[in-house]
Design a protein around this motif. Structure first.
Motif, mmCIF file in Angstrom:
data_model
loop_
_atom_site.group_PDB
_atom_site.id
_atom_site.type_symbol
_atom_site.label_atom_id
_atom_site.label_comp_id
_atom_site.label_asym_id
_atom_site.label_seq_id
_atom_site.Cartn_x
_atom_site.Cartn_y
_atom_site.Cartn_z
ATOM 1 N N UNK A 67 0.919 9.316 -5.777
ATOM 2 C CA UNK A 67 1.612 10.610 -5.659
ATOM 3 C C UNK A 67 2.125 11.127 -7.008
ATOM 4 N N UNK A 68 2.812 10.298 -7.833
ATOM 5 C CA UNK A 68 3.246 10.810 -9.139
ATOM 6 C C UNK A 68 2.082 11.277 -10.027
ATOM 7 N N UNK A 69 0.946 10.562 -9.979
ATOM 8 C CA UNK A 69 -0.216 10.980 -10.772
ATOM 9 C C UNK A 69 -0.699 12.359 -10.318
ATOM 10 N N UNK A 70 -0.805 12.545 -9.004
ATOM 11 C CA UNK A 70 -1.240 13.839 -8.468
ATOM 12 C C UNK A 70 -0.230 14.939 -8.810
ATOM 13 N N UNK A 71 1.051 14.601 -8.745
ATOM 14 C CA UNK A 71 2.102 15.577 -9.047
ATOM 15 C C UNK A 71 2.012 16.028 -10.505
ATOM 16 N N UNK A 72 1.842 15.068 -11.418
ATOM 17 C CA UNK A 72 1.743 15.394 -12.845
ATOM 18 C C UNK A 72 0.474 16.189 -13.133
ATOM 19 N N UNK A 73 -0.644 15.776 -12.506
ATOM 20 C CA UNK A 73 -1.901 16.503 -12.700
ATOM 21 C C UNK A 73 -1.765 17.952 -12.243
ATOM 22 N N UNK A 74 -1.049 18.158 -11.149
ATOM 23 C CA UNK A 74 -0.877 19.518 -10.638
ATOM 24 C C UNK A 74 -0.061 20.381 -11.608
ATOM 25 N N UNK A 75 1.095 19.874 -12.028
ATOM 26 C CA UNK A 75 1.989 20.699 -12.842
ATOM 27 C C UNK A 75 1.598 20.757 -14.311
ATOM 28 N N UNK A 76 0.580 19.990 -14.715
ATOM 29 C CA UNK A 76 0.129 20.060 -16.105
ATOM 30 C C UNK A 76 -0.502 21.410 -16.431
ATOM 31 N N UNK A 77 -0.899 22.162 -15.421
ATOM 32 C CA UNK A 77 -1.496 23.485 -15.652
ATOM 33 C C UNK A 77 -0.511 24.603 -15.300
ATOM 34 N N UNK A 78 0.772 24.260 -15.258
ATOM 35 C CA UNK A 78 1.813 25.244 -14.967
ATOM 36 C C UNK A 78 2.855 25.263 -16.078
ATOM 37 N N UNK A 79 3.502 26.407 -16.244
ATOM 38 C CA UNK A 79 4.732 26.483 -17.018
ATOM 39 C C UNK A 79 5.863 26.280 -16.007
ATOM 40 N N UNK A 80 6.339 25.036 -15.926
ATOM 41 C CA UNK A 80 7.266 24.645 -14.858
ATOM 42 C C UNK A 80 8.535 24.073 -15.468
ATOM 43 N N UNK A 81 9.666 24.615 -15.086
ATOM 44 C CA UNK A 81 10.954 24.167 -15.626
ATOM 45 C C UNK A 81 11.815 23.449 -14.591
ATOM 46 N N UNK A 82 11.207 23.075 -13.464
ATOM 47 C CA UNK A 82 11.957 22.431 -12.398
ATOM 48 C C UNK A 82 12.349 23.388 -11.305
ATOM 49 N N UNK A 83 12.263 24.697 -11.585
ATOM 50 C CA UNK A 83 12.604 25.718 -10.583
ATOM 51 C C UNK A 83 11.429 26.672 -10.384
ATOM 52 N N UNK A 84 11.018 27.308 -11.478
ATOM 53 C CA UNK A 84 9.934 28.287 -11.418
ATOM 54 C C UNK A 84 8.648 27.672 -11.967
ATOM 55 N N UNK A 85 7.540 27.938 -11.285
ATOM 56 C CA UNK A 85 6.237 27.432 -11.716
ATOM 57 C C UNK A 85 5.278 28.601 -11.887
ATOM 58 N N UNK A 86 4.799 28.798 -13.119
ATOM 59 C CA UNK A 86 3.864 29.885 -13.422
ATOM 60 C C UNK A 86 2.542 29.260 -13.870
ATOM 61 N N UNK B 172 0.831 -1.207 0.000
ATOM 62 C CA UNK B 172 0.000 0.000 0.000
ATOM 63 C C UNK B 172 0.869 1.261 0.000
ATOM 64 N N UNK B 173 1.927 1.244 0.808
ATOM 65 C CA UNK B 173 2.842 2.391 0.853
ATOM 66 C C UNK B 173 3.478 2.599 -0.526
ATOM 67 N N UNK B 174 3.938 1.490 -1.121
ATOM 68 C CA UNK B 174 4.523 1.583 -2.456
ATOM 69 C C UNK B 174 3.536 2.105 -3.481
ATOM 70 N N UNK B 175 2.283 1.663 -3.379
ATOM 71 C CA UNK B 175 1.246 2.104 -4.323
ATOM 72 C C UNK B 175 1.012 3.607 -4.216
ATOM 73 N N UNK B 176 0.909 4.095 -2.995
ATOM 74 C CA UNK B 176 0.652 5.526 -2.815
ATOM 75 C C UNK B 176 1.876 6.374 -3.179
ATOM 76 N N UNK B 177 3.065 5.888 -2.828
ATOM 77 C CA UNK B 177 4.281 6.674 -3.075
ATOM 78 C C UNK B 177 4.669 6.671 -4.548
ATOM 79 N N UNK B 178 4.571 5.500 -5.206
ATOM 80 C CA UNK B 178 5.072 5.381 -6.572
ATOM 81 C C UNK B 178 3.981 5.416 -7.649
ATOM 82 N N UNK B 179 2.709 5.452 -7.253
ATOM 83 C CA UNK B 179 1.634 5.521 -8.240
ATOM 84 C C UNK B 179 0.732 6.727 -8.009
#
Length: 298
Positions: free
Chosen positions: A29-48, A20-27
């Motif tokens: 969380x990455x999905x939520x992270x990608x969904x979040x930054x898909x609406x940003x201009x993000x270069x790894x440092x600055x997020x607009x 379960x820990x592996x599922x949440x950490x490696x599946x």
């Protein structure tokens, strides 16, 4: 009695906790992270925050992405024409439990456990324009007069990618089919032999129909994994010549790790990942609907 039941439940939860820990950490969380930054201009440092601008760019101004999708679909479906029949026939031939069959199973499965980079080196050497085994063999057989530049043209390069993917994956599919074959009761074959049915007729009238549920699952997995193909393309052609063999995962990789641009476009790459996931889901649903409809007709 109650305390024993409670202790048993706690032991069960503790056993599944690492997964379960592996599922949440490696599946999750990455999905939520990608969904979040898909609406940003993000270069790894600055997020607009840019809203749906990344998705609009994909739909209106990113022809390279759609070409890479088409290439991935062509490779995915093209290799199935060889991979699935080859795995099925091999599974049927090696279905009986014999020591010699165990040896062949190991040999056929071996490419699946060999590193992709090693496989890529083998295929690069085999299909080299000068001194390649394939060109030398075709020359000796009289099929060609001049060596073929396999990696210098789109369709020959894609054919090599498909062959390498088939070589790597057909052993896994063979094992899936073999499990299905061994799950078919021998009573069907014994009754068919009494009725005088030949081996080919037994295959088409008994083995093939009873393997259809397994076959549908294998084809679905092969389609989705084919669309997500990355390593063989990256190592054999890196999208060449001139980007004509670029596939969707390599296209995304370029924006994540600066190979397409002067700086990372992680936000845009995240939106590419979401759109690709939606496309794969749509293709999977269409396939499942069509396969269910064909099953009802049959």
């Amino acid at each position: 009695m109650h305390s024993e039941k409670k202790a048993e439940n706690i032991a069960c939860y503790l056993m599944i906790l690492p997964m379960l820990i592996g599922f949440f950490v490696f599946t999750i969380y990455p999905i939520c992270w990608i969904a979040r930054y898909s609406v940003y201009d993000y270069d790894g440092v600055n997020a607009i925050y840019t809203g749906l601008a990344n998705f609009k760019r994909i739909l209106t101004n990113e022809q390279g992405y759609w070409k890479s999708i088409v290439n991935a679909v062509i490779i995915s479906y093209g290799k199935l024409l060889l991979e699935i029949p080859l795995a099925l026939v091999t599974a049927v031939l090696l279905g009986k439990r014999r020591k010699i069959n165990d040896l062949y199973r190991g040999i056929f499965y071996m490419p699946a456990i060999i590193g992709v980079s090693v496989s890529a080196v083998v295929f690069t050497k085999m299909f080299a324009t000068s001194g390649g085994i394939v060109n030398d063999l075709l020359k000796q057989l009289g099929f060609i007069n001049e060596p073929i530049n396999w990696f210098g043209q789109k369709w020959t390069a894609m054919a090599v990618i498909m062959l390498m993917s088939v070589w790597q994956n057909f052993g896994i599919n063979m094992l899936f089919f073999m499990a299905g074959v061994q799950g078919i009761s021998k009573d069907y074959y014994e009754a068919a032999e009494i009725d005088g049915a030949t081996k080919p007729k037994q295959f088409f009238k008994i083995t093939l129909p009873l393997l259809m549920p397994v076959t549908r699952t294998i084809i679905l997995l092969a389609i989705t994994s084919g669309i997500k193909l990355l390593d063989p393309v990256m190592l054999l052609t890196n999208g060449g010549p001139g980007g004509t063999t670029n596939v969707v995962m390599l296209y995304m990789y370029g924006y994540f790790f600066e190979t397409n641009t002067t700086s990372p476009q992680i936000g845009f790459a995240s939106s590419l990942g979401i759109v690709t996931s939606v496309i794969i889901c749509i293709l999977s649903v269409i396939y499942m609907k069509l396969s269910a409809k064909s099953e009802k007709i049959a």
